[in-house]
Design an enzyme around this catalytic site. Sequence first.
Site, short mmCIF file in Angstrom:
data_model
loop_
_atom_site.label_atom_id
_atom_site.label_comp_id
_atom_site.label_asym_id
_atom_site.label_seq_id
_atom_site.Cartn_x
_atom_site.Cartn_y
_atom_site.Cartn_z
N GLY A 46 17.34 45.97 -6.76
CA GLY A 46 16.92 45.20 -7.93
C GLY A 46 15.64 45.70 -8.55
CB ALA A 47 13.76 48.78 -8.09
CG ASN A 48 17.29 46.37 -12.81
OD1 ASN A 48 17.36 45.95 -11.66
ND2 ASN A 48 17.75 45.69 -13.85
CB THR A 49 13.87 43.87 -14.23
OG1 THR A 49 13.06 43.03 -15.06
CG2 THR A 49 14.66 43.00 -13.27
CB ILE A 51 8.97 41.52 -7.71
CG1 ILE A 51 8.34 40.21 -8.18
CG2 ILE A 51 8.34 41.94 -6.39
CD1 ILE A 51 8.65 39.03 -7.29
CB SER A 175 11.41 31.93 -2.08
OG SER A 175 10.83 30.87 -2.82
CE1 TYR A 200 15.73 32.26 -5.15
CE2 TYR A 200 14.27 30.42 -4.66
CZ TYR A 200 14.46 31.77 -4.91
OH TYR A 200 13.37 32.62 -4.92
#
Length: 316
Positions: A46-49, A51, A175, A200
């Site tokens: 998920g490193a396209n946006t 954090i 989280s 979540y």
Amino acid sequence: MFWLLVLLASLVLLLVWATPYVREAVSKGVCTSTVQLPGKVVIVTGANTGIGKETAKDLAQRGARVYIACRDLQKGELAASEIRAKTGNQQVLVRKLDLSDTKSIRAFAEAFLAEEKHLHILINNAGVMMCPYSKTADGFEMHMGINYLGHFLLTHLLLERLKESAPSRVVNLSSLAFHLGRIHFYNLHGEKYYNRGLAYCHSKLANVLFTQELSRRLKGTGVTTYSVHPGTVDSDLFRHSLFLKLLVKLFSSFIKTPQEGAQTSLYCALTEGLEPLSGNHFSDCRPAWISSRGRNMTTAMRLWDASCNMLGIQQD
């Protein structure tokens, strides 16, 4: 009406006055490691946006060969181009990874293992939040499937490479919301009842338990694991909730930037001497308290077994 206006004006003045102090408190916890990573191989999901992108950028700045593993290749390439331009590191690569589909996860792992002989850092960063009820390609509830089971499978498939590359690390993003989570084995996929906010929380509790059980199983291998609360961060994670997006805008002074949110992930990935704390949960670049649900090793072992069964993983 007059006194209401006075009250509102006072609140605005209070927020203006307090903003510098709030920002200082919110942004505490900075990774101060000076470790450089030439020759090291890193995967950030998920490193396209958000954090993940900031995490990948920092690791690229340190000289690592960074794999951006994401579902949207176009966004991934845009992020990689930006990171290459800012860091001067051309070894920032983009590969397709859809955590909602085990076929995609297995294809990613197979291609990576054929391409790379080493893996030193795996950061399981990608996630979703507040999704309307839906299922992954394999029939898993979306939060549990992407946030937890997808990363469980990915880690399993890459584990031997991590061991061969030791010392190596696995960082799982959780989280603070995990404290509200429960592991209901009779309702893991929300088929009996479903609340998208709690779904979540359940998935993030699963990540905390996974981190501890993985750490226990990896003792003596040179692979260590950490779970992370990044803080409340202004990112795409809130895209499924208009209400939360409005709250983030309204209370922006209390919200971390993606760069600030990346600090604890970087701390756990880079800080020297952290190995004895494998399995711990971290927030603001220091160990954080885990509630009794997050420390229940009976639940952690049972969840591990259930996850292997769901994913078709043969256990030793």
